[in-house]
Write an enzyme that holds these catalytic residues in place. Structure first.
Site, mmCIF file in Angstrom:
data_model
loop_
_atom_site.group_PDB
_atom_site.id
_atom_site.type_symbol
_atom_site.label_atom_id
_atom_site.label_comp_id
_atom_site.label_asym_id
_atom_site.label_seq_id
_atom_site.Cartn_x
_atom_site.Cartn_y
_atom_site.Cartn_z
ATOM 1 C CD GLN A 115 -2.024 -10.962 -4.735
ATOM 2 O OE1 GLN A 115 -1.605 -12.127 -4.760
ATOM 3 N NE2 GLN A 115 -2.607 -10.455 -3.670
ATOM 4 C CB CYS A 162 -19.993 -9.866 4.115
ATOM 5 S SG CYS A 162 -19.453 -11.356 3.308
ATOM 6 C CB THR A 202 -0.926 0.005 1.234
ATOM 7 O OG1 THR A 202 -1.698 -1.199 1.214
ATOM 8 C CG2 THR A 202 -1.834 1.211 1.259
ATOM 9 C CB THR A 250 15.004 3.866 11.966
ATOM 10 O OG1 THR A 250 15.347 5.112 12.559
ATOM 11 C CG2 THR A 250 16.137 2.867 12.151
ATOM 12 C CB SER A 255 3.495 -6.430 -0.533
ATOM 13 O OG SER A 255 3.173 -6.660 0.814
HETATM 14 N N1 PLP Z 1 -1.818 -4.435 -4.181
HETATM 15 C C1 PLP Z 1 -2.299 -5.679 -4.337
HETATM 16 C C2 PLP Z 1 -2.572 -6.197 -5.716
HETATM 17 C C3 PLP Z 1 -2.539 -6.478 -3.216
HETATM 18 O O1 PLP Z 1 -3.017 -7.713 -3.382
HETATM 19 C C4 PLP Z 1 -2.235 -5.971 -1.940
HETATM 20 C C5 PLP Z 1 -2.505 -6.761 -0.725
HETATM 21 O O2 PLP Z 1 -3.610 -7.174 -0.452
HETATM 22 C C6 PLP Z 1 -1.728 -4.669 -1.834
HETATM 23 C C7 PLP Z 1 -1.529 -3.928 -2.980
HETATM 24 C C8 PLP Z 1 -1.399 -4.067 -0.516
HETATM 25 O O3 PLP Z 1 -0.220 -4.600 0.029
HETATM 26 P P1 PLP Z 1 0.068 -4.511 1.594
HETATM 27 O O4 PLP Z 1 -0.919 -5.430 2.259
HETATM 28 O O5 PLP Z 1 1.475 -4.970 1.762
HETATM 29 O O6 PLP Z 1 -0.101 -3.084 1.999
#
Ligand code: PLP
Length: 381
Positions: free
Chosen positions: A179, A325, A72, A237, A199
């Site tokens: 992903q 949901c 994110t 940091t 990530s």
């Molecule tokens: N982008 C995609 C395609 C994701 O699947 C995810 C995680 O669910 C993210 C971004 C966000 O990553 P993070 O959970 O490390 O913030």
């Protein structure tokens, strides 16, 4: 009862060797990487080793890797950081309706700052259309952000073709590859991407860490203000432990990537064949070829997904729905709605995602259980 985890697209267990690789940095090698004494230098060296592994994994150089607190933040830094630094070149951004909220909500925030955003649609297989991208491109477009692989369907966009097209345009190209990293071959120059988000917790590394590849020469306005870590692109940091765990996890994942792809294709076939033999009406969502191996999104038309997931959970099987949901009512996800409209197909979708620890036996038991639960639900309905 052995529990079965088939939700690796949500998050993955940390690989034991990645956990092991982190341990020294919590206890003995704990210095602040910015400190100039022995402790700091040790941490800095470890951080550099990790950064080099991450860079190599995507075909970048170490200075082009910005460590972040996950996908994110990497998406936000790419999109907001680039737009805020380049509004003199234009205020138009292009993305797609099926992006992760880490991208969509960053774009929406920029709209409030005076940027305009075009949200590309997708076809029923989940792919954007190159003609639509072409039509959307304007002289004042500064950024295109399109994901490599979708988190709900696993559908893979034509990144290289988009990268090639954008070479002739001032717009830079960011891809959310959260992903895809560790699941597919990724080479930033071959793909023609300028920024790429990853990530660790999607490839058996720890939660709360990730990275953004930023092509040399691209300036970003930082999101965080503070120290001059990460070449002034991300203050705070660094966590040497998380970086070391992420790097080791990625190294291990890439070592086995092709083997895993073959295995996961088998899991898909196994699950689908058994569902078919069992007489289940199972409709696969997403492009049949342009996709990851480890994500399988299936609609069970007529099924109450909430009930289905609850029953599977009671039987020890963890999967997730393609739906959110809300107060007891099932709303189709924005991704499936974009592909199929507000339809039964979108509301009855289940995402199975395979990973570390998934076995044929688990898939067999999942299929058997699923058939039993579907049968029972039909009897109840
Ligand atoms: N982008 C995609 C395609 C994701 O699947 C995810 C995680 O669910 C993210 C971004 C966000 O990553 P993070 O959970 O490390 O913030």
């Amino acid at each position: 009862m052995e529990r079965i985890y088939l939700d690796h697209a949500a998050t993955t267990p940390v690989h034991p060797k990645a956990a092991e690789a982190m341990m020294p940095y919590f206890t003995s090698v704990f210095g602040n990487p910015s400190s100039t004494h022995h402790y700091g230098r040790e941490s800095k060296a470890a951080l550099q080793r990790a950064r080099r592994i991450l860079a190599d994994a995507v075909g970048a150089s170490a200075e082009e890797i910005v460590l972040t607190a996950g996908g994110t933040e990497a998406d936000n830094l790419a999109i907001m950081g680039y737009a805020r630094n380049h509004h003199h070149l234009g205020r138009h951004i292009i993305t797609a309706v099926t992006e992760h909220h880490g991208v969509l909500h960053a774009c929406q925030a920029l709209e409030k700052e005076g940027f305009s955003v075009t949200y590309l649609n997708v076809d029923s297989s989940g792919l954007i259309r190159m003609e639509e991208l072409e039509e959307a491109l304007r002289d004042d477009t500064i950024l295109v952000s399109l994901m490599t692989a979708n988190n709900e369907t696993g559908v893979v966009q034509p990144i290289q073709a988009i990268g090639d097209r954008l070479k002739e345009h001032q717009a830079v190209f960011h891809t959310d590859a959260v992903q895809a990293v560790g699941k597919r071959e990724i080479h930033v120059s071959d793909l023609g991407v300028d920024m790429l988000a990853a990530s660790a917790h999607k490839f058996n590394g720890p939660n709360g860490t990730g990275f953004l590849y930023v092509r040399k020469g691209i300036q970003l306005s930082p999101l965080l203000h503070g120290g001059s870590q990460e070449r002034k692109r991300r203050a705070g940091t660094e966590s040497t432990a998380l970086a070391a765990g992420m790097a080791e996890a990625l190294r291990l994942t890439l070592e086995e990537m092709e083997l895993k792809q073959t295995e996961q294709e088998r899991f898909r076939r196994l699950l689908l064949t058994q569902l078919e033999h069992g007489g289940a009406e199972a409709v696969v969502n997403g492009h049949p070829e342009e996709r990851l191996s480890n994500v399988l999104n299936i609609s069970f038309p007529g099924a109450n997904v909430e009930q289905l997931l609850m029953n599977l959970d009671l039987e020890g099987i963890a999967v997730s729905s393609g739906s959110a949901c809300t107060a007891g009512s099932i709303e189709a996800s924005h991704v499936l709605t974009a592909m199929h409209g507000d339809s039964e197909r979108g509301r009855s979708a289940v995402r199975f995602s395979f990973g570390l620890g998934t076995t044929d036996e688990q898939i067999n038991r999942t299929a058997e259980t699923l058939l039993r639960v579907l049968q029972r639900m039909k009897m109840l309905n």
